[in-house]
Write a protein that holds these residues in place. Structure first.
Motif, PDB file in Angstrom:
ATOM      1  N   ARG A  91     -26.053  24.653  72.301  1.00 23.83           N
ATOM      2  CA  ARG A  91     -25.911  23.239  71.953  1.00 23.83           C
ATOM      3  C   ARG A  91     -27.250  22.641  71.525  1.00 23.83           C
ATOM      4  O   ARG A  91     -27.299  21.801  70.630  1.00 23.83           O
ATOM      5  CB  ARG A  91     -25.333  22.455  73.129  1.00 23.83           C
ATOM      6  N   THR A  92     -28.325  23.077  72.155  1.00 21.24           N
ATOM      7  CA  THR A  92     -29.650  22.599  71.773  1.00 21.24           C
ATOM      8  C   THR A  92     -29.974  23.037  70.346  1.00 21.24           C
ATOM      9  O   THR A  92     -30.454  22.238  69.533  1.00 21.24           O
ATOM     10  CB  THR A  92     -30.707  23.117  72.768  1.00 21.24           C
ATOM     11  N   ALA A  93     -29.680  24.285  70.040  1.00 21.42           N
ATOM     12  CA  ALA A  93     -29.933  24.797  68.686  1.00 21.42           C
ATOM     13  C   ALA A  93     -29.050  24.092  67.656  1.00 21.42           C
ATOM     14  O   ALA A  93     -29.524  23.720  66.573  1.00 21.42           O
ATOM     15  CB  ALA A  93     -29.687  26.308  68.641  1.00 21.42           C
ATOM     16  N   VAL A  94     -27.784  23.879  67.986  1.00 21.61           N
ATOM     17  CA  VAL A  94     -26.870  23.188  67.065  1.00 21.61           C
ATOM     18  C   VAL A  94     -27.340  21.758  66.835  1.00 21.61           C
ATOM     19  O   VAL A  94     -27.332  21.269  65.698  1.00 21.61           O
ATOM     20  CB  VAL A  94     -25.414  23.241  67.589  1.00 21.61           C
ATOM     21  N   SER A  95     -27.769  21.078  67.895  1.00 23.95           N
ATOM     22  CA  SER A  95     -28.287  19.709  67.749  1.00 23.95           C
ATOM     23  C   SER A  95     -29.471  19.672  66.796  1.00 23.95           C
ATOM     24  O   SER A  95     -29.539  18.809  65.915  1.00 23.95           O
ATOM     25  CB  SER A  95     -28.717  19.142  69.107  1.00 23.95           C
ATOM     26  N   ALA A  96     -30.389  20.603  66.966  1.00 24.95           N
ATOM     27  CA  ALA A  96     -31.560  20.657  66.089  1.00 24.95           C
ATOM     28  C   ALA A  96     -31.148  20.928  64.642  1.00 24.95           C
ATOM     29  O   ALA A  96     -31.692  20.318  63.708  1.00 24.95           O
ATOM     30  CB  ALA A  96     -32.536  21.736  66.570  1.00 24.95           C
ATOM     31  N   LEU A  97     -30.188  21.804  64.450  1.00 27.41           N
ATOM     32  CA  LEU A  97     -29.708  22.109  63.103  1.00 27.41           C
ATOM     33  C   LEU A  97     -29.065  20.876  62.454  1.00 27.41           C
ATOM     34  O   LEU A  97     -29.323  20.576  61.282  1.00 27.41           O
ATOM     35  CB  LEU A  97     -28.702  23.257  63.164  1.00 27.41           C
ATOM     36  N   ILE A  98     -28.276  20.152  63.213  1.00 27.11           N
ATOM     37  CA  ILE A  98     -27.634  18.949  62.671  1.00 27.11           C
ATOM     38  C   ILE A  98     -28.687  17.904  62.316  1.00 27.11           C
ATOM     39  O   ILE A  98     -28.619  17.286  61.245  1.00 27.11           O
ATOM     40  CB  ILE A  98     -26.593  18.376  63.656  1.00 27.11           C
ATOM     41  N   VAL A  99     -29.652  17.703  63.197  1.00 24.03           N
ATOM     42  CA  VAL A  99     -30.727  16.744  62.914  1.00 24.03           C
ATOM     43  C   VAL A  99     -31.420  17.119  61.613  1.00 24.03           C
ATOM     44  O   VAL A  99     -31.659  16.260  60.752  1.00 24.03           O
ATOM     45  CB  VAL A  99     -31.737  16.659  64.083  1.00 24.03           C
ATOM     46  N   TRP A 100     -31.729  18.387  61.436  1.00 22.16           N
ATOM     47  CA  TRP A 100     -32.388  18.830  60.215  1.00 22.16           C
ATOM     48  C   TRP A 100     -31.534  18.504  58.993  1.00 22.16           C
ATOM     49  O   TRP A 100     -32.048  17.980  57.993  1.00 22.16           O
ATOM     50  CB  TRP A 100     -32.695  20.332  60.280  1.00 22.16           C
ATOM     51  N   ASP A 106     -29.965  15.059  53.833  1.00 20.56           N
ATOM     52  CA  ASP A 106     -29.138  13.884  53.556  1.00 20.56           C
ATOM     53  C   ASP A 106     -27.654  14.122  53.856  1.00 20.56           C
ATOM     54  O   ASP A 106     -26.770  13.651  53.141  1.00 20.56           O
ATOM     55  CB  ASP A 106     -29.319  13.431  52.099  1.00 20.56           C
ATOM     56  N   ALA A 107     -27.378  14.864  54.926  1.00 24.16           N
ATOM     57  CA  ALA A 107     -25.989  15.051  55.362  1.00 24.16           C
ATOM     58  C   ALA A 107     -25.453  13.712  55.884  1.00 24.16           C
ATOM     59  O   ALA A 107     -26.231  12.817  56.235  1.00 24.16           O
ATOM     60  CB  ALA A 107     -25.916  16.119  56.449  1.00 24.16           C
ATOM     61  N   PRO A 108     -24.148  13.542  55.928  1.00 27.99           N
ATOM     62  CA  PRO A 108     -23.565  12.265  56.362  1.00 27.99           C
ATOM     63  C   PRO A 108     -24.027  11.855  57.764  1.00 27.99           C
ATOM     64  O   PRO A 108     -24.015  12.673  58.688  1.00 27.99           O
ATOM     65  CB  PRO A 108     -22.058  12.535  56.355  1.00 27.99           C
ATOM     66  N   PRO A 109     -24.431  10.600  57.914  1.00 25.53           N
ATOM     67  CA  PRO A 109     -24.912  10.111  59.211  1.00 25.53           C
ATOM     68  C   PRO A 109     -23.894  10.202  60.348  1.00 25.53           C
ATOM     69  O   PRO A 109     -24.283  10.190  61.509  1.00 25.53           O
ATOM     70  CB  PRO A 109     -25.284   8.650  58.922  1.00 25.53           C
ATOM     71  N   LEU A 111     -22.692  12.622  61.450  1.00 22.79           N
ATOM     72  CA  LEU A 111     -23.034  13.819  62.216  1.00 22.79           C
ATOM     73  C   LEU A 111     -23.916  13.511  63.426  1.00 22.79           C
ATOM     74  O   LEU A 111     -24.030  14.328  64.337  1.00 22.79           O
ATOM     75  CB  LEU A 111     -23.688  14.865  61.315  1.00 22.79           C
ATOM     76  N   TRP A 112     -24.533  12.315  63.456  1.00 22.36           N
ATOM     77  CA  TRP A 112     -25.295  11.923  64.648  1.00 22.36           C
ATOM     78  C   TRP A 112     -24.388  11.899  65.882  1.00 22.36           C
ATOM     79  O   TRP A 112     -24.862  12.118  66.998  1.00 22.36           O
ATOM     80  CB  TRP A 112     -25.968  10.566  64.454  1.00 22.36           C
ATOM     81  N   LEU A 113     -23.092  11.657  65.681  1.00 19.61           N
ATOM     82  CA  LEU A 113     -22.156  11.691  66.818  1.00 19.61           C
ATOM     83  C   LEU A 113     -22.098  13.092  67.416  1.00 19.61           C
ATOM     84  O   LEU A 113     -21.957  13.255  68.633  1.00 19.61           O
ATOM     85  CB  LEU A 113     -20.763  11.227  66.387  1.00 19.61           C
ATOM     86  N   SER A 117     -22.979  14.373  71.208  1.00 19.65           N
ATOM     87  CA  SER A 117     -22.098  15.172  72.071  1.00 19.65           C
ATOM     88  C   SER A 117     -22.728  16.520  72.424  1.00 19.65           C
ATOM     89  O   SER A 117     -22.636  16.974  73.573  1.00 19.65           O
ATOM     90  CB  SER A 117     -20.727  15.367  71.426  1.00 19.65           C
ATOM     91  N   GLU A 118     -23.374  17.158  71.463  1.00 22.67           N
ATOM     92  CA  GLU A 118     -24.035  18.433  71.746  1.00 22.67           C
ATOM     93  C   GLU A 118     -25.180  18.231  72.739  1.00 22.67           C
ATOM     94  O   GLU A 118     -25.367  19.022  73.659  1.00 22.67           O
ATOM     95  CB  GLU A 118     -24.565  19.072  70.458  1.00 22.67           C
ATOM     96  N   GLY A 119     -25.941  17.159  72.537  1.00 16.53           N
ATOM     97  CA  GLY A 119     -27.051  16.869  73.448  1.00 16.53           C
ATOM     98  C   GLY A 119     -26.585  16.581  74.859  1.00 16.53           C
ATOM     99  O   GLY A 119     -27.169  17.080  75.834  1.00 16.53           O
TER     100      GLY A 119
END
Length: 133
Positions: A91-100, A106-109, A111-113, A117-119
């Motif tokens: 989940r930590t790795a997925v969170s970092a990937l989504i943030v990137w 410029d992925a859709p915001p 995704l912060w949700l 949830s992952e965090g």
């Protein structure tokens, strides 16, 4: 074992939440799920439009959905503490990937949700793994 103290309920809770994205595993439901995400993104006031996915892109969407399903079912059926630690790290790795992707690509915001949830899942399971009970 090192993480035997982790509650099966904690592991199952986060695994059950992961089943909410299993829709990504099937092409027809994946399109509906993606439409829902882009609709929510629009409702939040962001202007990203849903792109048309090429077959190879949809293949990877479906593949990720299948992998999430397998991982969720493994934890639901066999909720051992070691899987909680592995899940927290993932989940930590997925969170970092989504943030990137949101910040750099410029992925859709919306995704912060998922970062939230992952965090939360990572924090809860790290706490369970490193706590005393």
């Amino acid at each position: 074992m090192k993480y035997d103290h982790v509650s099966a309920g904690t592991i199952r809770f986060w695994a059950f939440l992961d089943t909410s994205v299993i829709a990504l595993a099937i092409p027809l439901t994946a399109n509906a799920f993606l439409s829902l995400l882009y609709g929510l993104n629009s409702a939040m006031g962001f202007a990203h439009e849903q792109p048309e996915f090429a077959p190879i892109q949809m293949f990877f969407v479906n593949l990720s959905g299948i992998l999430v399903a397998v991982w969720a079912f493994a934890r639901l059926l066999h909720p051992i503490g070691l899987l909680a630690m592995i899940d927290a790290l993932g989940r930590t790795a997925v969170s970092a990937l989504i943030v990137w992707f949101v910040v750099v690509q410029d992925a859709p915001p919306v995704l912060w949700l998922f970062v939230l949830s992952e965090g939360l899942g990572a924090i809860a399971q790290f706490r369970a793994c490193f706590g005393k009970g």
